[in-house]
Design an enzyme around this catalytic site. Structure first.
Site, PDB file in Angstrom:
ATOM      1  N   ASP A 177       2.471  -5.301 -15.300  1.00 58.24           N
ATOM      2  CA  ASP A 177       2.288  -4.314 -14.240  1.00 58.24           C
ATOM      3  C   ASP A 177       2.999  -3.023 -14.613  1.00 58.24           C
ATOM      4  OD1 ASP A 177       1.915  -2.947 -11.848  1.00 58.24           O
ATOM      5  OD2 ASP A 177       3.501  -4.036 -10.790  1.00 58.24           O
ATOM      6  N   GLY A 210       0.828  -1.192   0.000  1.00 60.06           N
ATOM      7  CA  GLY A 210       0.000   0.000   0.000  1.00 60.06           C
ATOM      8  C   GLY A 210       0.872   1.255   0.000  1.00 60.06           C
ATOM      9  N   HIS A 249       0.057  -6.795 -11.375  1.00 58.71           N
ATOM     10  CA  HIS A 249       0.617  -6.550 -10.048  1.00 58.71           C
ATOM     11  C   HIS A 249       0.290  -7.672  -9.063  1.00 58.71           C
ATOM     12  CE1 HIS A 249       2.481  -3.624  -7.393  1.00 58.71           C
ATOM     13  NE2 HIS A 249       1.506  -3.720  -6.523  1.00 58.71           N
ATOM     14  N   SER A 258       4.276  -5.688  -3.797  1.00 54.59           N
ATOM     15  CA  SER A 258       4.116  -4.249  -3.864  1.00 54.59           C
ATOM     16  C   SER A 258       4.962  -3.556  -2.798  1.00 54.59           C
ATOM     17  CB  SER A 258       2.628  -3.886  -3.731  1.00 54.59           C
ATOM     18  OG  SER A 258       2.412  -2.529  -4.030  1.00 54.59           O
ATOM     19  N   TYR A 259       4.382  -2.694  -1.942  1.00 52.60           N
ATOM     20  CA  TYR A 259       5.186  -2.029  -0.919  1.00 52.60           C
ATOM     21  C   TYR A 259       5.699  -3.010   0.138  1.00 52.60           C
ATOM     22  CZ  TYR A 259       7.127   1.723   1.832  1.00 52.60           C
ATOM     23  OH  TYR A 259       8.017   2.538   2.486  1.00 52.60           O
TER      24      TYR A 259
END
Length: 470
Positions: free
Chosen positions: A391, A81, A443, A177-178
């Protein structure tokens, strides 16, 4: 009086068998609303306190392996996020055994769940994400990568105390992701504290695997820009303007760079930046989560630290899949009967797939985690990175730059790997790290390419290489 004694005896039997503490049985989920009746799925959920004095607790959902859980490794999954839920994405959309169905009406069995390969643990982190909470409001101003790593470490230590029969299992960390920041930083914290056994409990960490991970700001944004140009998202003029205006090595972008990158991100408004060839969700479902990706990514202000790292709301849907999964998850997890079954504290909680407040107030303090990779490679951990090549937000180009920057020796060169006699992606094995691409995935690789994702995690955990022959 007789009723009281009966309840007491039942509770006693539930808590202790042959002197062994089985407190975790209180967290067993008996059945969830809309759960398939023909599938016997063992599951647990609840809270683990990570800071008693501040009243911080993280929410988890755990699925023992479908077969031989006593022999299989323990795999922790984290979403990024920052502010997005591993329950709402990882568990209920991507790789858990129960996936939320259309409109959040029910749950569907996921035949490609990663708990075919491991005991699968999801945690909502940091505080403020999903059902996780703190009783000290000032905590929210402190959240950064170090804060998240410390809380997640404390979660893991206390979770293993509740589930002591998993303490000696091989332990791996995964995420996307993060979580490309969360995962290696948690791994480093465990690694360092494992070297001080007089002070800290030993966790049997073996390695980590991350997907489409944010790793190094310079390479990630360089890759983002080049990917947008090479995949016909932006024009030559847009690309040249951004190249001329931007120095991604600095923390705070110039006004010219902010303006140039705003144009780049604006080109993604019509398509899904997280899966550039997929349809976007057009469903208008009333949601407690009010901001959208466009608002986050394109609303730049003066400082890069507050604006250019905005990840927004991950809304990915491949061809053949419904792109509205995140909306369905919100509809499902806001049902009062679901929250009760999951042992959510304090009655009904307004649950969101991503928390706007956490996203906006997160303190970005780490430019690159590449030094951690180098350290943990030397420490002998098993490290894989994978990337869905459709992505646009954390594209494979940037990830390749990150890996190449480490200067690792190539053991097995770049080659195709196969699933069901088709090219599933590419793989290159370095000394200490393996990089895998997944062809056609965005993603959220386990959602987009579930068969290939399951083959990937099987290869990683089992030490059986991906097939490089048809």
């Amino acid at each position: 009086m007789l009723l009281f004694m009966f309840v007491f005896v039942v509770a006693l039997n539930r808590c202790c068998i042959n002197g062994e503490n089985i407190e975790y049985e209180y967290d067993r989920v008996i059945k969830l609303a809309g759960q398939p009746i023909n599938k016997n799925i063992s599951q647990f959920s609840g809270y683990i306190t990570v800071n008693e004095s501040h009243g911080r607790a993280l929410f988890y959902w755990f699925f023992p392996a479908q077969s031989q859980p006593i022999n299989n490794p323990l795999l922790l999954w984290l979403n990024g996020g920052p502010g997005c839920s591993s329950i709402g994405y990882g568990a209920a959309v991507e790789l858990g055994p129960l996936r939320v169905g259309k409109n959040g009406a029910n749950l569907e069995f996921n035949p490609h769940s990663w708990n075919k390969e491991a005991n699968l643990l999801f945690v909502e982190s940091p505080i403020g994400v999903g059902f996780s909470y703190t009783n000290t409001s000032s905590d929210f101003a402190l959240i950064d990568d170090e804060f998240v790593a410390e809380d997640t470490y404390n979660f893991l230590v206390n979770w293993l105390n509740k589930f002591p029969h998993f303490k000696n299992h091989d332990f791996f960390i995964s995420g996307e992701s993060y979580a490309g920041h969360y995962v290696p930083q948690l791994a480093e914290l465990i690694y360092d504290r494992n070297n001080n056994r007089n002070k800290y409990p030993y966790i049997n960490l073996k390695g980590f695997i991350v997907g489409n991970p944010e790793t190094n700001d310079y390479f990630d944004y360089k890759g983002l820009l080049e990917y947008a140009w090479s995949h016909s998202v932006i024009s030559d003029q847009d690309y040249d303007n951004a190249v001329k205006s931007c120095d991604f090595m600095i923390e705070n972008w110039s006004t010219a760079c902010v303006n140039a990158m705003t144009i780049v991100f604006n080109r993604y408004k019509e398509i899904d930046i997280y899966d550039i060839y997929a349809p976007s969700c057009r469903l208008n479902i009333t949601s407690s989560f009010t901001y959208d990706m466009a608002t986050e990514i394109y609303d730049f202000s003066n400082t890069k630290a507050q604006t250019s790292r905005m990840w927004g709301r991950m809304k990915v849907g491949p061809g053949g899949y419904d792109p509205c999964y995140s909306k369905y998850a919100e509809a499902y997890f806001n049902k009062i009967e679901v929250q009760k079954a999951l042992h959510v504290t304090s009655g009904r909680v307004k649950w969101t797939v991503c928390n706007d407040s956490v996203f906006r107030t997160y303190n970005y303090t780490v430019f690159s985690v590449l030094p951690i990779y180098k350290k943990l490679i030397k420490g002998g951990l098993k490290i894989w990175m994978y990337s869905g090549d459709a992505d646009g937000r954390v594209p494979v180009i940037g990830t390749r730059y990150c890996v190449e920057a480490m200067g690792l020796t190539i053991k097995k060169p770049w080659t195709s790997w196969f699933y069901n006699n088709q090219v599933a992606g590419r793989v290159v094995e370095y000394q200490g790290l393996t990089l895998v691409t997944i062809r056609g995935a965005g993603h959220l690789v386990p959602l987009n390419k579930p068969n290939e994702a399951l083959a990937l995690i099987h290869a990683y955990l089992s030490n059986h290489p991906l097939s490089t022959r048809r």
